[in-house]
Scaffold this motif. Structure first.
Motif, PDB file in Angstrom:
ATOM      1  N   ALA A 276       0.825  -1.207   0.000  1.00 57.76           N
ATOM      2  CA  ALA A 276       0.000   0.000   0.000  1.00 57.76           C
ATOM      3  C   ALA A 276       0.865   1.266   0.000  1.00 57.76           C
ATOM      4  O   ALA A 276       0.394   2.335  -0.363  1.00 57.76           O
ATOM      5  CB  ALA A 276      -0.929   0.009   1.212  1.00 57.76           C
ATOM      6  N   ALA A 277       2.139   1.132   0.376  1.00 53.96           N
ATOM      7  CA  ALA A 277       3.028   2.294   0.435  1.00 53.96           C
ATOM      8  C   ALA A 277       3.816   2.489  -0.859  1.00 53.96           C
ATOM      9  O   ALA A 277       4.627   3.391  -0.946  1.00 53.96           O
ATOM     10  CB  ALA A 277       3.993   2.137   1.611  1.00 53.96           C
ATOM     11  N   LYS A 278       3.571   1.659  -1.858  1.00 54.75           N
ATOM     12  CA  LYS A 278       4.315   1.759  -3.124  1.00 54.75           C
ATOM     13  C   LYS A 278       4.001   3.096  -3.791  1.00 54.75           C
ATOM     14  O   LYS A 278       2.859   3.395  -4.093  1.00 54.75           O
ATOM     15  CB  LYS A 278       3.963   0.609  -4.055  1.00 54.75           C
ATOM     16  N   ALA A 279       5.051   3.883  -4.019  1.00 51.00           N
ATOM     17  CA  ALA A 279       4.847   5.208  -4.612  1.00 51.00           C
ATOM     18  C   ALA A 279       6.044   5.621  -5.444  1.00 51.00           C
ATOM     19  O   ALA A 279       6.522   6.731  -5.342  1.00 51.00           O
ATOM     20  CB  ALA A 279       4.598   6.228  -3.504  1.00 51.00           C
ATOM     21  N   CYS A 280       6.532   4.693  -6.275  1.00 50.13           N
ATOM     22  CA  CYS A 280       7.669   5.074  -7.111  1.00 50.13           C
ATOM     23  C   CYS A 280       7.586   4.386  -8.465  1.00 50.13           C
ATOM     24  O   CYS A 280       6.712   3.567  -8.695  1.00 50.13           O
ATOM     25  CB  CYS A 280       8.992   4.752  -6.418  1.00 50.13           C
ATOM     26  N   ASN A 281       8.504   4.740  -9.331  1.00 51.17           N
ATOM     27  CA  ASN A 281       8.516   4.222 -10.692  1.00 51.17           C
ATOM     28  C   ASN A 281       9.213   2.880 -10.843  1.00 51.17           C
ATOM     29  O   ASN A 281       9.215   2.311 -11.921  1.00 51.17           O
ATOM     30  CB  ASN A 281       9.237   5.219 -11.608  1.00 51.17           C
TER      31      ASN A 281
ATOM     32  N   LEU B 254       9.165  -3.368  -3.840  1.00 51.72           N
ATOM     33  CA  LEU B 254       8.697  -2.590  -2.686  1.00 51.72           C
ATOM     34  C   LEU B 254       9.888  -2.102  -1.869  1.00 51.72           C
ATOM     35  O   LEU B 254      10.848  -2.840  -1.657  1.00 51.72           O
ATOM     36  CB  LEU B 254       7.802  -3.458  -1.800  1.00 51.72           C
TER      37      LEU B 254
ATOM     38  N   ASP C 280      10.219  -0.280   4.918  1.00 51.21           N
ATOM     39  CA  ASP C 280       9.598   0.794   5.698  1.00 51.21           C
ATOM     40  C   ASP C 280      10.617   1.605   6.499  1.00 51.21           C
ATOM     41  O   ASP C 280      10.302   2.659   7.026  1.00 51.21           O
ATOM     42  CB  ASP C 280       8.513   0.236   6.613  1.00 51.21           C
TER      43      ASP C 280
ATOM     44  N   SER D  91      16.475   7.272  -0.380  1.00 54.29           N
ATOM     45  CA  SER D  91      16.161   6.063   0.398  1.00 54.29           C
ATOM     46  C   SER D  91      17.451   5.395   0.885  1.00 54.29           C
ATOM     47  O   SER D  91      17.543   4.175   0.938  1.00 54.29           O
ATOM     48  CB  SER D  91      15.321   5.101  -0.442  1.00 54.29           C
TER      49      SER D  91
ATOM     50  N   ARG E 193      15.139  -2.908  -1.083  1.00 53.52           N
ATOM     51  CA  ARG E 193      14.069  -3.076  -2.070  1.00 53.52           C
ATOM     52  C   ARG E 193      13.861  -4.572  -2.279  1.00 53.52           C
ATOM     53  O   ARG E 193      14.809  -5.305  -2.548  1.00 53.52           O
ATOM     54  CB  ARG E 193      14.429  -2.402  -3.397  1.00 53.52           C
TER      55      ARG E 193
END
Length: 120
Positions: free
Chosen positions: A25-30, A34, A37, A64, A69
């Motif tokens: 649900a936190a995936k927000a990149c290209n 994953l 956290d 990051s 990943r």
């Protein structure tokens, strides 16, 4: 620069990386996979890299740095080229050989020879 056999206990570090949280649900990149956290603390890592590159390693704000990943065989990203907004980037692979299907490709724009995003 490629450095093999970098960690004294790579399997222990791999287990610690796999124990981090990876929330879909936190995936927000290209990029595929994953992001963990939180960063994985590896004592002495930044200092060892600094010694090899000859300058102090300082994490860039907003990156990051130290995160892991988790990418599975079927994961796809939205972008074909990954760009890090810093002078140095490093990747510590913790995948077992039988789980790895490749690695990292480095981009060079053939017409210009550029290996980084132009400043202008």
């Amino acid at each position: 620069m490629i450095i093999d056999d970098f960690l004294a206990d790579p399997h222990g570090v791999r287990r610690a990386a796999l124990d981090l949280g990876y929330d879909p649900a936190a995936k927000a990149c290209n990029y595929p996979g994953l992001l963990s956290d939180r960063p994985l603390a590896i004592r002495g890592l930044d200092e060892a890299v600094s010694a090899r590159i000859g300058v102090p390693l300082v994490p860039m704000a907003g990156t990051s740095h130290g995160h892991c990943r988790l990418t599975l065989a079927g994961d796809k990203g939205a972008s074909g080229v990954h760009i890090d907004p810093c002078f140095y980037s490093g990747i510590l692979y913790l995948s077992l050989p039988e789980h790895a299907r490749g690695g990292t490709d480095f981009f060079r724009h053939k017409p210009t020879g550029l290996e980084r995003v132009p400043a202008d």
